[in-house]
Design an enzyme around this catalytic site. Structure first.
Site, PDB file in Angstrom:
ATOM      1  NE  ARG A 146      12.792  10.417  10.188  1.00  0.00           N
ATOM      2  CZ  ARG A 146      11.973   9.289   9.959  1.00  0.00           C
ATOM      3  NH1 ARG A 146      12.608   8.136  10.195  1.00  0.00           N
ATOM      4  NH2 ARG A 146      10.768   9.539   9.783  1.00  0.00           N
ATOM      5  CE  LYS A 168      26.025  28.941  10.373  1.00  0.00           C
ATOM      6  NZ  LYS A 168      26.328  30.259   9.987  1.00  0.00           N
ATOM      7  CD  GLU A 210      33.966  33.774   4.552  1.00  0.00           C
ATOM      8  OE1 GLU A 210      33.949  33.963   6.038  1.00  0.00           O
ATOM      9  OE2 GLU A 210      33.039  33.872   4.120  1.00  0.00           O
ATOM     10  CE  LYS A 250      33.195  27.745  10.450  1.00  0.00           C
ATOM     11  NZ  LYS A 250      32.351  27.975   9.049  1.00  0.00           N
ATOM     12  CD  GLU A 260      25.156  32.058  13.065  1.00  0.00           C
ATOM     13  OE1 GLU A 260      25.778  31.561  12.461  1.00  0.00           O
ATOM     14  OE2 GLU A 260      24.186  32.963  12.522  1.00  0.00           O
ATOM     15  CG  HIS A 271      29.338  36.826   6.122  1.00  0.00           C
ATOM     16  ND1 HIS A 271      30.664  37.016   6.807  1.00  0.00           N
ATOM     17  CD2 HIS A 271      29.295  35.581   5.441  1.00  0.00           C
ATOM     18  CE1 HIS A 271      31.484  36.166   6.163  1.00  0.00           C
ATOM     19  NE2 HIS A 271      30.840  35.340   5.640  1.00  0.00           N
TER      20      HIS A 271
HETATM   21  N1  GLY Z   1      30.058  30.677   7.885  1.00  0.00           N
HETATM   22  C1  GLY Z   1      29.690  31.377   8.999  1.00  0.00           C
HETATM   23  C2  GLY Z   1      29.584  29.887   9.727  1.00  0.00           C
HETATM   24  O1  GLY Z   1      29.919  28.959   9.632  1.00  0.00           O
HETATM   25  O2  GLY Z   1      28.910  30.351  10.782  1.00  0.00           O
END
Ligand code: GLY
Length: 388
Positions: A146, A168, A210, A250, A260, A271
């Site tokens: 977990r 992610k 990117e 980012k 998100e 994308h």
């Molecule tokens: N690669 C897009 C993000 O990390 O949200």
């Protein structure tokens, strides 16, 4: 279709002013050692990678240490860390390289290695590799008992500016990219840009796409710096600054919206159509690198931005020219349009079957949750075929 946008290509040219970099530095926007706590994730632009790794390991108390590499990074990158005392006892797990192996079988092999070699919930995993290793290793860490702690040490430009940062993790499944995964940030991400000196040009440009996206969604100075960077003879000191700036763009977004629900969708510029190109290429057994698909996706989505949200045509043309010169073209014809459209319907941003785009009103002015009907999307594909 008449490609009237393209005729503006030699209109206004936005140039990069070097003094802007010192301005970033002066305003502390881009500290040379970038150490930023994002949620639970710390991102460090390394001056001394061995020391940074030693310190990152020390900040994560653990009972057992594991290091995940693929066959390439095991051979080429792990030896560079051979002298680090904390790594002497680490258990090595080696997987097959490339996106093709970012699947359930490889994940299962990593779980198996962790389990049979005595990993506990208090163990620590280091992922040393490109996006495939950091995505799959991050997901193995997210799910093993977990969740165990992990550190990312990305070795490609794509992983440094995107995959390894932002939490992610995941694997491909059922022919779909990153279909299974979790948001599960690394404890630390260590950016060692010296790895980029030996990166091949295709992987360099894959990551650079990117960065270009980060320029487009942030500010004109960063975007112009990227378009004017000498990719033939890279200035690695400048590249390090641009990587730091890119990661900062980012991180700022991920901090505001880690899961998100809103602004993180900005990172999806290029994308929606880019992933469709990537999946089509895979289905036709002519795979392309992710960043190339994103660059080609940007061409179509900047066209949609001009059409739907008023993005300036000259900036689109300048960006398209850079992509055309450095990324070549991806072949498809109108017989592929329906298949590409069908692939877009799988995009994770969609709701109720409506294709969701992130578009731009200007460089740095993001328009989330935009839609386009099938004919308009096909027009963007026409535009691509005509100008690329
Ligand atoms: N690669 C897009 C993000 O990390 O949200």
């Amino acid at each position: 279709m008449i490609c009237y946008f393209y005729s503006f290509i030699r209109a206004q040219r936005y140039t990069f002013q070097p003094e802007i970099l010192s301005l970033w530095l002066k305003n502390d926007v881009l500290p040379l050692t970038l150490s930023h706590i994002m949620d639970k994730q710390e991102v460090i632009l390394c001056e001394d990678p061995a020391k940074s790794l030693e310190q990152a390991i020390a900040r994560c108390p653990h009972d057992k240490l594991f290091i995940l590499t693929d066959e390439h990074t095991h051979r080429l990158c792990l030896p560079l860390l051979a002298d680090i005392p904390a790594l002497q006892e680490a258990e090595e797990i080696i997987i097959a390289p490339e996106d093709l192996h970012k699947n359930l079988d490889t994940l299962s092999a990593v779980w198996q290695a962790l389990s049979s070699r005595g990993a506990t919930r208090h163990s620590l995993l280091i992922n040393l590799g490109g996006g495939m290793v950091t995505d799959l290793g991050g997901f193995a860490a997210a799910t093993f008992k977990r969740g165990i702690a992990y550190i990312n040490l990305p070795t490609t430009l794509l992983a440094m500016v995107d995959a390894a940062v932002g939490g992610k993790t995941g694997i491909n499944f059922n022919g779909l990219k990153n279909e299974i995964g979790a948001f599960y940030p690394a404890k630390s991400v260590l950016l060692e840009t010296a790895f980029l000196r030996t990166l091949d040009r295709r992987n360099f440009f894959s990551g650079y796409a990117e960065m270009l996206k980060h320029g487009l969604i942030s500010d004109t100075a960063h975007w112009a710096a990227l378009l004017n960077f000498d990719t033939m003879q890279p200035d690695y000191a400048l590249l390090k600054l641009l990587v730091g700036r890119s990661v900062q763009v980012k991180e700022n977004i991920v901090q505001q919206d880690p899961h998100e629900h809103g602004i993180r969708k900005a990172l999806n510029l290029g994308h929606t159509i880019g992933h469709a190109f990537e999946s089509l290429a895979l289905a036709e057994d002519r795979p392309v690198l992710h960043g190339y698909a994103v660059a080609w996706g940007l061409v179509c989505e900047l066209y949609l931005s001009c059409l739907k949200t008023g993005f300036p045509k000259d900036k689109m043309q300048q960006t398209v020219r850079f992509i055309k010169e450095n990324y070549g073209t991806f072949f498809f014809d109108c017989k592929h349009y329906d298949h590409l459209y069908e692939l877009m319907t799988h995009d994770k941003k969609n709701t109720a079957g409506i294709i969701n785009f992130t578009l731009l009103r200007e460089v740095g002015d993001i328009a989330l949750n935009q839609t386009a009907d099938k004919d308009t999307i096909f027009e963007a594909l026409d535009f691509y075929r005509e100008c690329m």
